[in-house]
Design an enzyme around this catalytic site. Sequence first.
Site, PDB file in Angstrom:
ATOM      1  N   GLY A 117      25.871  -8.995  13.366  1.00  0.00           N
ATOM      2  CA  GLY A 117      25.397 -10.573  12.503  1.00  0.00           C
ATOM      3  C   GLY A 117      25.972 -11.998  13.904  1.00  0.00           C
ATOM      4  N   GLY A 133      26.296 -16.955  14.145  1.00  0.00           N
ATOM      5  CA  GLY A 133      26.371 -17.055  13.380  1.00  0.00           C
ATOM      6  C   GLY A 133      25.753 -19.476  14.864  1.00  0.00           C
ATOM      7  CB  THR A 163      30.565 -20.907  16.962  1.00  0.00           C
ATOM      8  OG1 THR A 163      30.455 -21.501  16.803  1.00  0.00           O
ATOM      9  CG2 THR A 163      30.966 -20.962  18.495  1.00  0.00           C
ATOM     10  CE  LYS A 164      32.445 -16.995  15.778  1.00  0.00           C
ATOM     11  NZ  LYS A 164      33.979 -15.834  15.422  1.00  0.00           N
ATOM     12  CB  VAL A 208      29.307  -9.762  15.365  1.00  0.00           C
ATOM     13  CG1 VAL A 208      30.288  -8.638  15.693  1.00  0.00           C
ATOM     14  CG2 VAL A 208      30.265 -10.894  15.415  1.00  0.00           C
ATOM     15  CE  LYS A 228      34.501 -11.443  16.066  1.00  0.00           C
ATOM     16  NZ  LYS A 228      35.169 -12.657  15.753  1.00  0.00           N
ATOM     17  CG  ASP A 285      34.868 -19.272   6.663  1.00  0.00           C
ATOM     18  OD1 ASP A 285      34.342 -19.783   6.011  1.00  0.00           O
ATOM     19  OD2 ASP A 285      34.407 -19.186   7.672  1.00  0.00           O
TER      20      ASP A 285
END
Length: 480
Positions: free
Chosen positions: A140, A142, A144-145, A147, A161, A274
């Site tokens: 995955g 996003g 910022t990161k 994985v 990460k 979140d």
Amino acid sequence: MPGMGHGRAKSLRAAALLAFVVLSILVSLLISSLQQFGARKTHFSTDAIPGDVEDSEPLRGALISQLQQRRREIIPLLLTHNHNDNDDGENRQPEEDLQSLDPMLDYSLWDEITLGSRKAHLDEMDCESLVDMRAVEVLGSGYTKVVVKVNLSGGQPVALKLVNEQGIDMGKCVEDFKDPKGCRELVSSKLQKEIVLLQRLKHPNVIKLRGHCAAGAGGQRGGGVTVILEQGNPLQMIQLLQSPWEDRFRVCLDLVRLLHFLSRSPLGSVALLDFQPRQFVTVSGALKLTDLDDASAAETPCRTDADCVLQFPHRNFTVPCSARGVCEGLNEKRNIYNAYRYFFTYLLPHQAPPGLTHLVDHIMNSTGEDGHVSDINQTLEVFERILLLYKSGLHLDNLPASLTEDYTVMRGMGTSGSVEYRCWPSYSQQGCVLSVHSATEAAHICNSHSQCNSFSLTGQKTWTGYKNKASWRLSLSVVR
């Protein structure tokens, strides 16, 4: 978790070429990190960010200011005392400077996550552990990161990460400040915060931190940070909705145990800002929180109860403003109601055992439906009561023992009939495989299915049977 087969890996590369282009860039950054690894520096640094900054000094100062703000957010997490054991910590002001907190800060942890200091424990992984790793898939990504699932040189799967070099946060920062190294350090601060939280919030339902890799040789700044985590499976709510009630209950029980811990953690009461199913994974069937960068131990300041309103799309709650000027229990209430919204509503009521529905209804009412949210202690108590009744079979006391009199016991034999009977939900898509406590419950279920005329007790154990050998799996079949 077994590694991915070659055929699946090839199809993944064909279907997600772009993801692997990103991954190759990230792996190259890891290699760079490995080359830089080995040095350390003490205490916090507020030095100017190195690198060629083409814009004006105000731009440079703005980036440094943001970096310092991110570090200030991490400072309270480095306190070496237990929040619940030190009343003085509750009265500390957020703007308190670093020097006043200096004696209580865990500098070794800060050095470890920013400059790659030596491992604190022999079983922890570091940059050297990532040599000769094999990338498997991008799990995955996003703002910022990203994985990534990798297999280490010994074949052990872990999740990494890393900073998403192609992410919105990194792109916007470079566009604004024209300083890739400084921006990488700024974006990496979220990973640094997550490392500290994983160190402080160790719990069976929090993903295990296996180690990390920090680039900071020779005191250089602007290096990347890689978090090494145990490998888990993303929580699939659609799949979970089709699972037997016992498995859905386990997810909710694990979640409540986690929230109980967070309500009185070493950092104080922690809120998950979140709160979504995507923040969780399962490891060997157990639910684990895997994304902590939006977790907050900050308490909301207030003057009156009117300052302590929790607002949700369809319901609002008010908690009291305490004598010390913070909203009492706000983080806890937020967590419980979000658990009701995203988990309990979908997973608990459907097909709950009849002998437990009164307790399930109590949970649903007390955590959200009657407008009053119970505290986490009361909620956990009811969940543990359900588990006790379910494992012991006490919820089946009203079933008559005579239910099995219409069946003939045939040891060592499977179910009769030429066609396997299918039901939903079931542990198997090829038949009807359910979890039961006893032959009496199995007979009761078979009697409720008009086409069922036989069943077999396989002796396999579900998660509730680890300490109670009366937990079975049931197989039903039908004759045409």
